[in-house]
Design a protein around this motif. Structure first.
Motif: not given
Length: 156
Positions: A117-119, A145-147, A149-150
């Motif tokens: 997870v990226y953010g 803030i988390l994304w 699926r990137l």
């Protein structure tokens, strides 16, 4: 819920290992500040932290943490700006500087899943810099803030 709280807030203690210190004059006052700090983060995620001071007012900080037994990890890197408002208001104890700081950064984590997870993160904190010994302690919360699926061309 505990893992969500861990990604939103990080309470950290850091022992400083100053490789070299710098001295500058800030508003008619001689101020020494560390150039490089390295230490340990304690909390829900435990790991290592480091900070490189660009000036007495700006720095780059990062951390690598892990969680057992889930074998999860977290990495973050931030740019932070420091304020010495407490010193100007003479509310600091003698022999101690407590800069407040805020910043912006990026994080990558993987906790009990195969997908990283990226953010973005926005650290807010206070750091106690002891003037007589090369040790500092900081407390920080970092909402973010988390994304989930990137699309990246590589896997972590």
């Amino acid at each position: 819920m505990g893992k969500f709280v861990a990604t939103v807030a990080l309470l950290a203690l850091a022992g400083t290992a100053s490789a070299q210190s710098r001295t500058v004059i800030v508003r008619d006052e001689v101020m020494a500040y560390p150039q490089l700090e390295a230490g340990v983060q304690a909390g829900v995620l435990t790991g290592l932290s480091a900070k490189y001071w660009l000036t007495p007012y700006h720095g780059l900080q990062g951390g690598l943490t892990w969680a057992f037994p889930d074998d999860g990890y977290s990495f973050h890197a931030d740019f932070v700006a420091h304020s010495y408002a407490l010193r100007r208001a003479t509310r600091e104890p003698s022999g101690l500087r407590i800069p407040l700081y805020a910043g912006i950064g990026a994080k990558a984590l993987r906790l009990s899943s195969d997908e990283p997870v990226y953010g973005a993160r926005f650290p807010l904190g206070a750091q106690a810099l002891f003037e007589d010994v090369p040790i500092s302690v900081f407390v920080e919360v970092a909402p973010g803030i988390l994304w989930v699926r990137l699309a990246l061309p590589f896997r972590l």
